[in-house]
Design an enzyme around this catalytic site. Structure first.
Site, PDB file in Angstrom:
ATOM      1  N   PRO A 264       0.839  -1.208   0.000  1.00  0.00           N
ATOM      2  CA  PRO A 264       0.000   0.000   0.000  1.00  0.00           C
ATOM      3  C   PRO A 264       0.871   1.253   0.000  1.00  0.00           C
ATOM      4  CG  PRO A 264       0.079  -0.941   2.203  1.00  0.00           C
ATOM      5  CD  PRO A 264       0.820  -1.894   1.316  1.00  0.00           C
ATOM      6  N   ASP A 434       5.904   3.459   1.333  1.00  0.00           N
ATOM      7  CA  ASP A 434       5.149   2.345   1.904  1.00  0.00           C
ATOM      8  C   ASP A 434       4.356   2.871   3.099  1.00  0.00           C
ATOM      9  OD1 ASP A 434       4.231   0.066   3.161  1.00  0.00           O
ATOM     10  OD2 ASP A 434       6.133  -1.024   3.019  1.00  0.00           O
ATOM     11  N   HIS A 435       3.023   2.901   2.979  1.00  0.00           N
ATOM     12  CA  HIS A 435       2.187   3.510   4.026  1.00  0.00           C
ATOM     13  C   HIS A 435       2.071   2.628   5.275  1.00  0.00           C
ATOM     14  CE1 HIS A 435      -0.299   6.518   5.633  1.00  0.00           C
ATOM     15  NE2 HIS A 435      -0.973   6.851   4.540  1.00  0.00           N
ATOM     16  N   ARG A 436       2.569   1.402   5.219  1.00  0.00           N
ATOM     17  CA  ARG A 436       2.576   0.570   6.417  1.00  0.00           C
ATOM     18  C   ARG A 436       3.604   1.070   7.424  1.00  0.00           C
ATOM     19  NH1 ARG A 436       3.844  -5.119   3.744  1.00  0.00           N
ATOM     20  NH2 ARG A 436       5.425  -3.742   2.820  1.00  0.00           N
TER      21      ARG A 436
END
Length: 462
Positions: A264, A434-436
């Protein structure tokens, strides 16, 4: 350092069943070997390599080999690498010809312990070739194929195997074998040097780059092609309406891009004024400094203050704060894309960094990068500014936390804080993350720091 050839010892007078290696889906084969013969396997030259292509055999059948001596040049998914022998002996039989592709772990040649066993090894390789057609010859020339109609994967009865589509060895001229490094061959084409007239100074008389450069300086020209007809300049290698299979490198890029879809990501853009950076570049360009090195250095210094942007998530359950800041920079090369890595970019001075970058680019274009020189990046830069592109988005490479797309620096009309109108050189940067692991505020803060460093670049030349 070149990787060593993996070999499996075949003991005397015993029946042997080859155990499939992980990633190798061929059927196990068993045959009796009465001589001390070793199978030479296709080595894994990178963590993502599943198959390799034989670029050239440095040694010929019957040649004596010493442990640690280069035997074959293999094209992995990222580079061409010399592969060394793990044992002393004789190259008894070549099972995968130049241009052939073989899975990692499959046999590509046989190594005999003594000259007396060479004939036995050849016999065994020919008898097993019908059931071991793992090597696939790529795109044979139809015109040449008619002259030498040898079927792919069929046993060759001649003392020396002949490559499909050529009566002479591809690394030879006029039937005389010419041993040269891949970079030397590429350089010879560029400088129009006849390799047949060059004396090699490398190991066992191998032609290396410096030999080609010396020959070019001495005026050793390549022979003119036999055909007087000259085709009109068109895009090389493109035949409209045909389906072209991926090269090894293109297949690796495809796998990585598809893998990135599972992450994501989000994107944040920023406008940076580059007048001060442009002035610094003009001042130190004559000392060998490149704009790529300046951008990499500025990015690395910003990452020092924002370690979360230099982090990564690999398992979906945790993330790692990388201990080093290694800036990978995307480079377009013939047939693909690769990301040479400027390691510890925050600690290396700009002049050393620039020299290292030029060295990496030369090695990348010659397909001679070692794995640690392209797979250790912690943050990636992709710059299309030299093509006049003002902005674009980049795809996040698997295993990293962020990639920054850099556009061209262009004169722009801007308003100052006091209401005056002026001209400033500005560039657009877009970061994909990376939005994690990385959030919007993290990227915004990082980009503010990067802008301050670029707009006041005094720390770049320490």
């Amino acid at each position: 350092m070149a990787h060593l050839l993996q070999t499996c010892f075949l003991p005397s007078t015993c029946s042997l069943r080859r155990t499939p290696i992980s990633g190798y889906k061929g059927k196990p084969e068993s045959f009796k070997v009465k001589a001390k013969i070793r199978e030479i396997f296709m080595p894994a030259l990178s963590s993502t390599m599943t198959e390799g292509k034989i670029v050239s055999w440095i040694k010929s059948e019957g040649d004596k080999l010493a442990k640690g001596e280069s035997v074959v040049v293999v094209e992995s998914d990222k580079a061409d690498m010399d592969v060394e022998s793990f044992h002393d002996g004789f190259l008894a039989a070549i099972m995968v010809e130049e241009g052939g592709v073989a899975p990692v772990g499959s046999a590509i040649a046989l190594l005999a312990e003594s000259e007396d066993e060479i004939a036995e090894a050849k016999s065994k390789s020919q008898s097993s070739s019908s059931g071991n057609a793992q090597a696939v010859e790529e795109k044979p020339n139809p015109k040449q194929e008619a002259a030498t109609p040898v079927a792919v994967g069929s046993p060759v009865s001649s003392p020396k195997p002949v490559a499909v589509g050529s009566a002479a060895h591809p690394a030879s001229e006029g039937g005389k074998r010419i041993v040269a490094s891949p970079y030397a061959k590429k350089l010879a084409k560029e400088l129009k040097v006849d390799l047949g007239a060059v004396v090699g100074t490398g190991p066992m008389g191998r032609i290396v780059a410096k030999d080609v450069e010396a020959a070019a300086a001495a005026g050793v020209a390549a022979p003119l092609p036999a055909s007087p007809a000259k085709a009109a300049p068109v895009a090389p290698g493109i035949e409209l309406g045909t389906v072209v299979p991926f090269t090894t490198m293109q297949a690796a890029v495809s796998r990585n891009m598809v893998e990135s879809l599972s992450v994501p990501t989000f994107r944040v853009g920023y406008t940076i004024t580059t007048n001060a950076l442009d002035a610094l570049y003009k001042k130190i360009k004559s000392k060998g400094v490149t704009m790529t090195a300046l951008l990499a250095k500025a990015t690395a210094l910003a990452l020092v203050q924002h370690p979360v942007v230099n982090s990564c998530c690999r398992d979906g359950n945790s993330f790692t704060y990388n201990s080093s800041i290694n800036i990978a920079v995307a480079v377009a090369i013939d047939g693909g894309l690769i990301t040479p890595v400027l390691q510890d970019a925050d600690k290396v001075d700009i002049y050393t960094l620039s020299r290292k970058w030029k060295e990496l680019v030369d090695k990348a274009r010659a397909k001679q990068l070692q794995p640690h020189e392209y797979n250790t990046g912690t943050f990636t830069l992709s710059n299309l500014g030299m093509f006049g592109v003002d902005r674009f988005d980049a795809i996040l490479p698997p295993g990293t936390g962020a990639i920054m797309a850099v556009g061209a620096s262009e004169p722009t009309v801007v308003a100052s804080k006091d209401g005056r109108i002026g001209m400033r050189n500005q560039m657009q940067v877009n970061v994909t993350a990376d939005h994690r692991v990385i959030y919007g505020a993290d990227l915004a803060s990082f980009l503010q720091t990067l802008a301050k460093i670029i707009e006041d670049p005094k720390d770049l030349t320490f």
